[in-house]
Design an enzyme around this catalytic site. Structure first.
Site, PDB file in Angstrom:
ATOM      1  NE  ARG A  17      -1.049   2.487   2.855  1.00  0.00           N
ATOM      2  CZ  ARG A  17      -0.493   3.608   3.327  1.00  0.00           C
ATOM      3  NH1 ARG A  17      -0.453   4.703   2.591  1.00  0.00           N
ATOM      4  NH2 ARG A  17       0.055   3.632   4.527  1.00  0.00           N
ATOM      5  CG  ASP A  18       3.192   4.347   2.990  1.00  0.00           C
ATOM      6  OD1 ASP A  18       2.912   5.244   2.179  1.00  0.00           O
ATOM      7  OD2 ASP A  18       3.682   4.573   4.106  1.00  0.00           O
ATOM      8  CG  HIS A 209       4.189   4.833   9.088  1.00  0.00           C
ATOM      9  ND1 HIS A 209       3.428   3.878   8.440  1.00  0.00           N
ATOM     10  CD2 HIS A 209       4.577   5.693   8.116  1.00  0.00           C
ATOM     11  CE1 HIS A 209       3.366   4.150   7.155  1.00  0.00           C
ATOM     12  NE2 HIS A 209       4.059   5.254   6.920  1.00  0.00           N
ATOM     13  CG  HIS A 211       7.964   7.676   5.187  1.00  0.00           C
ATOM     14  ND1 HIS A 211       7.638   7.343   3.896  1.00  0.00           N
ATOM     15  CD2 HIS A 211       6.844   7.430   5.916  1.00  0.00           C
ATOM     16  CE1 HIS A 211       6.378   6.933   3.845  1.00  0.00           C
ATOM     17  NE2 HIS A 211       5.865   6.982   5.067  1.00  0.00           N
ATOM     18  CB  CYS A 242       2.717  10.316   1.233  1.00  0.00           C
ATOM     19  SG  CYS A 242       1.046  10.987   1.199  1.00  0.00           S
ATOM     20  CG  ASN A 251       7.039   3.460   4.023  1.00  0.00           C
ATOM     21  OD1 ASN A 251       6.685   3.832   2.921  1.00  0.00           O
ATOM     22  ND2 ASN A 251       6.290   3.579   5.089  1.00  0.00           N
TER      23      ASN A 251
HETATM   24  P1  HMG Z   1     -13.165  14.268  -2.261  1.00  0.00           P
HETATM   25  O1  HMG Z   1     -12.918  14.619  -3.687  1.00  0.00           O
HETATM   26  O2  HMG Z   1     -13.314  15.380  -1.275  1.00  0.00           O
HETATM   27  O3  HMG Z   1     -14.378  13.244  -2.112  1.00  0.00           O
HETATM   28  O4  HMG Z   1     -11.971  13.329  -1.802  1.00  0.00           O
HETATM   29  P2  HMG Z   1     -15.891  13.288  -2.474  1.00  0.00           P
HETATM   30  O5  HMG Z   1     -16.616  12.601  -1.372  1.00  0.00           O
HETATM   31  O6  HMG Z   1     -16.314  14.683  -2.856  1.00  0.00           O
HETATM   32  O7  HMG Z   1     -15.960  12.359  -3.773  1.00  0.00           O
HETATM   33  C1  HMG Z   1     -15.386  12.748  -4.997  1.00  0.00           C
HETATM   34  C2  HMG Z   1     -15.335  11.548  -5.927  1.00  0.00           C
HETATM   35  O8  HMG Z   1     -14.490  10.521  -5.371  1.00  0.00           O
HETATM   36  C3  HMG Z   1     -16.684  10.892  -6.158  1.00  0.00           C
HETATM   37  O9  HMG Z   1     -16.648  10.346  -7.461  1.00  0.00           O
HETATM   38  C4  HMG Z   1     -16.696   9.766  -5.185  1.00  0.00           C
HETATM   39  O10 HMG Z   1     -17.518   8.693  -5.580  1.00  0.00           O
HETATM   40  C5  HMG Z   1     -15.231   9.320  -5.199  1.00  0.00           C
HETATM   41  P3  HMG Z   1     -17.332  11.123  -8.725  1.00  0.00           P
HETATM   42  O11 HMG Z   1     -18.759  11.332  -8.322  1.00  0.00           O
HETATM   43  O12 HMG Z   1     -16.564  12.414  -8.855  1.00  0.00           O
HETATM   44  O13 HMG Z   1     -17.107  10.156  -9.856  1.00  0.00           O
HETATM   45  N1  HMG Z   1     -14.841   8.689  -3.942  1.00  0.00           N
HETATM   46  C6  HMG Z   1     -14.349   7.454  -3.833  1.00  0.00           C
HETATM   47  N2  HMG Z   1     -14.072   6.513  -4.754  1.00  0.00           N
HETATM   48  C7  HMG Z   1     -13.575   5.338  -4.304  1.00  0.00           C
HETATM   49  N3  HMG Z   1     -13.322   5.090  -2.991  1.00  0.00           N
HETATM   50  C8  HMG Z   1     -13.584   6.006  -2.065  1.00  0.00           C
HETATM   51  C9  HMG Z   1     -14.110   7.242  -2.471  1.00  0.00           C
HETATM   52  N4  HMG Z   1     -14.483   8.357  -1.801  1.00  0.00           N
HETATM   53  C10 HMG Z   1     -14.930   9.222  -2.706  1.00  0.00           C
HETATM   54  N5  HMG Z   1     -13.323   5.742  -0.785  1.00  0.00           N
HETATM   55  C11 HMG Z   1     -11.120  11.534  -0.472  1.00  0.00           C
HETATM   56  C12 HMG Z   1     -11.899  12.836  -0.483  1.00  0.00           C
HETATM   57  C13 HMG Z   1     -10.808  11.205   0.968  1.00  0.00           C
HETATM   58  C14 HMG Z   1     -11.981  10.437  -1.112  1.00  0.00           C
HETATM   59  C15 HMG Z   1      -9.828  11.725  -1.311  1.00  0.00           C
HETATM   60  O14 HMG Z   1      -9.170  12.854  -0.859  1.00  0.00           O
HETATM   61  C16 HMG Z   1      -8.916  10.548  -1.235  1.00  0.00           C
HETATM   62  O15 HMG Z   1      -9.232   9.464  -1.706  1.00  0.00           O
HETATM   63  N6  HMG Z   1      -7.704  10.745  -0.612  1.00  0.00           N
HETATM   64  C17 HMG Z   1      -6.768   9.660  -0.402  1.00  0.00           C
HETATM   65  C18 HMG Z   1      -5.362  10.181  -0.429  1.00  0.00           C
HETATM   66  C19 HMG Z   1      -4.406   9.056  -0.140  1.00  0.00           C
HETATM   67  O16 HMG Z   1      -4.736   7.887  -0.279  1.00  0.00           O
HETATM   68  N7  HMG Z   1      -3.185   9.413   0.298  1.00  0.00           N
HETATM   69  C20 HMG Z   1      -2.176   8.441   0.600  1.00  0.00           C
HETATM   70  C21 HMG Z   1      -2.461   7.682   1.850  1.00  0.00           C
HETATM   71  S1  HMG Z   1      -2.017   8.558   3.363  1.00  0.00           S
HETATM   72  C22 HMG Z   1      -0.367   8.182   3.572  1.00  0.00           C
HETATM   73  O17 HMG Z   1       0.253   7.625   2.716  1.00  0.00           O
HETATM   74  C23 HMG Z   1       0.267   8.445   4.895  1.00  0.00           C
HETATM   75  C24 HMG Z   1       0.434   7.171   5.738  1.00  0.00           C
HETATM   76  O18 HMG Z   1       1.255   6.232   5.076  1.00  0.00           O
HETATM   77  C25 HMG Z   1       1.078   7.501   7.082  1.00  0.00           C
HETATM   78  C26 HMG Z   1       2.302   8.383   6.961  1.00  0.00           C
HETATM   79  O19 HMG Z   1       3.254   8.040   6.257  1.00  0.00           O
HETATM   80  O20 HMG Z   1       2.290   9.400   7.629  1.00  0.00           O
HETATM   81  C27 HMG Z   1      -0.914   6.517   6.030  1.00  0.00           C
HETATM   82 MG    MG Z   2       3.578   6.350   5.046  1.00  0.00          MG
END
Ligand code: HMG
Ligand code: MG
Length: 295
Positions: A17-18, A209, A211, A242, A251
């Site tokens: 995933r990450d 966690h 990096h 990310c 990571n």
């Molecule tokens: P948004 O645009 O505000 O969401 O995004 P929305 O509710 O307005 O929906 C917009 C569109 O997205 C719609 O589709 C929804 O159906 C779709 P449309 O009508 O335009 O065709 N949608 C989805 N589709 C599939 N699965 C879903 C989903 N939700 C909405 N769950 C949202 C808000 C949270 C969805 C967006 O910002 C997002 O997906 N962000 C994810 C970002 C991400 O994954 N970042 C990386 C992970 S975090 C990380 O890596 C850090 C970590 O490792 C720890 C660290 O290192 O610190 C965890």
């Molecule tokens: Mg991470």
């Protein structure tokens, strides 16, 4: 896993995933599945295998339903996924994830850039996600990102981390993973952060966690170990980053973490040679993809 003399360490493998979320070229489903299966066979018991986020935001994680349906599930293993909202949770439950994770941040700007809402809005959004997951019998992990620095805001206050972590615990998360998203942490800043968190949070609820942007991840693990933490996230072959944190390089590599933990006499239950083989496999896949792109 709660006292400093405990020699068992839980490793949460986040590479599928990450790691893969950050790859530029699409990684085929078959390669994702083979990677996860190799990691399972290497004895990793907690594997973050998927992410039910918007494919417009993170295209690499599209196909998470297919990944979950195609992996070989070894008994007793926990295959988890990120779920930012109820839509993601419902997909994760349908895909039979063993655990899910909500992910918040200690920095307002990162929260906006990563999940398009403020910290307060994210906590409001996560409440029903955690509740629904728990009703379905699925445990929930909580991430706090940018705990030792933010790519947009710089310094992050330990108090801000503590407040988000406490809110996630209060809504029912069983474990909080403290994410040094951009790898700015040092042993000193890690120690200061943990001192604040451990005043109010039992150590067995916390995971590290790290990096490895500046090569400090292992030193930060050692600091955390000395302070009693026994759960760490790492990524096979050091994959990762990310997409919403420029400069967040890989990571901490699972191979590096294992080598250090085993040398220090900690038990992980993980077979180093199996993880190394999985690392070679995914490096080969990513290298082939790059060569095909360049040709
Ligand atoms: P948004 O645009 O505000 O969401 O995004 P929305 O509710 O307005 O929906 C917009 C569109 O997205 C719609 O589709 C929804 O159906 C779709 P449309 O009508 O335009 O065709 N949608 C989805 N589709 C599939 N699965 C879903 C989903 N939700 C909405 N769950 C949202 C808000 C949270 C969805 C967006 O910002 C997002 O997906 N962000 C994810 C970002 C991400 O994954 N970042 C990386 C992970 S975090 C990380 O890596 C850090 C970590 O490792 C720890 C660290 O290192 O610190 C965890
Ligand atoms: Mg991470």
């Amino acid at each position: 896993m709660s006292n400093a003399s405990d020699r068992r360490v839980k490793i949460v493998e986040v590479g599928p995933r990450d790691g893969l979320q950050n790859e530029k070229l699409p990684v085929p489903l078959s390669a994702k599945v083979e990677l996860i299966d190799q990691l399972s066979r290497a004895g990793l018991r907690f594997i973050e295998a998927a992410s039910f986020v918007s494919p417009k935001w993170v295209p690499q994680m599209a196909g998470s339903t297919e990944v979950m349906a195609s992996i070989e599930r070894l008994p007793g293993l926990c295959y988890s996924a990120l779920t930012p909202n109820l839509q993601g949770l419902e997909a994760a439950l349908a895909a039979r994830c063993d655990e899910v994770a909500v992910f918040g941040a200690a920095s307002e700007t990162f929260s906006q850039r990563n999940i398009n809402c403020s910290i307060a809005q994210s906590l409001d959004r996560f409440g029903p996600v955690v509740q629904r997951a728990r009703e379905a019998g699925v445990p929930v992990r909580g991430y706090v990102s940018c705990v030792l620095g933010c790519p947009y805001e710089g310094e992050v206050a330990a108090q801000a981390v503590l407040e988000v972590a406490q809110a996630l615990l209060a809504m029912g998360c069983h474990e909080i993973s403290l994410g040094d998203t951009i790898g700015r942490g040092t042993p000193e800043s890690t120690r200061k952060l943990l001192e604040v968190c451990l005043r109010d949070i039992p150590v067995e609820r916390l995971a590290g966690h790290f990096h490895d942007t500046y090569g400090m991840a292992l030193a930060n693990v050692r600091t955390s170990l000395a302070m009693g933490l026994r759960t760490f996230d790492s990524s096979v072959a050091g994959l990762g980053g990310c997409p919403y944190a420029e400069g967040a390089s890989g990571n901490l590599a699972t191979e590096t973490l294992l080598a250090d933990l085993h040398a220090l006499g900690y038990e992980t239950g993980v077979d180093m040679s199996g993880v190394q083989a999985a690392g070679r496999y995914i490096r080969q896949v990513l290298g082939d993809l790059q060569r095909q792109q360049a040709a």
